[in-house]
Design a protein around this motif. Structure first.
Motif, PDB file in Angstrom:
ATOM      1  N   ASP A 125      10.086   3.157 -12.206  1.00 46.13           N
ATOM      2  CA  ASP A 125       8.713   3.640 -12.378  1.00 46.13           C
ATOM      3  C   ASP A 125       8.551   5.009 -11.737  1.00 46.13           C
ATOM      4  O   ASP A 125       9.256   5.359 -10.796  1.00 46.13           O
ATOM      5  N   PHE A 126       7.606   5.788 -12.259  1.00 45.48           N
ATOM      6  CA  PHE A 126       7.289   7.073 -11.651  1.00 45.48           C
ATOM      7  C   PHE A 126       6.729   6.856 -10.253  1.00 45.48           C
ATOM      8  O   PHE A 126       6.044   5.875  -9.996  1.00 45.48           O
ATOM      9  N   HIS A 127       6.985   7.798  -9.376  1.00 50.85           N
ATOM     10  CA  HIS A 127       6.418   7.756  -8.028  1.00 50.85           C
ATOM     11  C   HIS A 127       4.903   7.919  -8.148  1.00 50.85           C
ATOM     12  O   HIS A 127       4.398   8.602  -9.038  1.00 50.85           O
ATOM     13  N   ALA A 128       4.166   7.316  -7.251  1.00 46.74           N
ATOM     14  CA  ALA A 128       2.702   7.356  -7.281  1.00 46.74           C
ATOM     15  C   ALA A 128       2.156   8.781  -7.250  1.00 46.74           C
ATOM     16  O   ALA A 128       1.057   9.040  -7.745  1.00 46.74           O
ATOM     17  N   SER A 129       2.917   9.707  -6.731  1.00 45.71           N
ATOM     18  CA  SER A 129       2.446  11.088  -6.658  1.00 45.71           C
ATOM     19  C   SER A 129       2.285  11.718  -8.046  1.00 45.71           C
ATOM     20  O   SER A 129       1.628  12.742  -8.187  1.00 45.71           O
ATOM     21  N   TRP A 130       2.867  11.120  -9.074  1.00 47.01           N
ATOM     22  CA  TRP A 130       2.749  11.632 -10.445  1.00 47.01           C
ATOM     23  C   TRP A 130       1.458  11.177 -11.126  1.00 47.01           C
ATOM     24  O   TRP A 130       1.114  11.663 -12.196  1.00 47.01           O
TER      25      TRP A 130
END
Length: 56
Positions: A38-43
Motif C-alpha cells: 500500500d502507499f504510505h499515508a503521506s501520499w
C-alpha cells in the motif's frame, strides 16, 4: 473486497478469475501478478488532489 477471503474467491478461475490486488497475508497460493505494498499515508493528500483534478 480487499479482505483475504474476497481476494482469494475473486482469483478462482471458475468465477471472476482475476488476480489479487493486495498482498494476501498467509496465502498458500502463488501470486498471479506482482503485488505492491500500500502507499504510505503521506501520499493521501496528493492522491486525493490528483483524483479531484482529474474527475471533477
Amino acid at each position: 473486497m480487499l479482505s483475504d477471503q474476497a481476494q482469494l474467491r475473486k482469483a478462482q478461475l471458475d468465477g471472476w478469475g482475476d488476480p489479487a490486488v493486495v498482498e494476501l497475508s498467509g496465502a498458500k497460493t502463488n501470486a498471479l501478478l506482482p503485488v505492491a505494498p500500500d502507499f504510505h499515508a503521506s501520499w493521501q493528500t496528493y492522491l486525493e488532489q490528483a483524483w479531484l483534478e482529474r474527475f471533477q
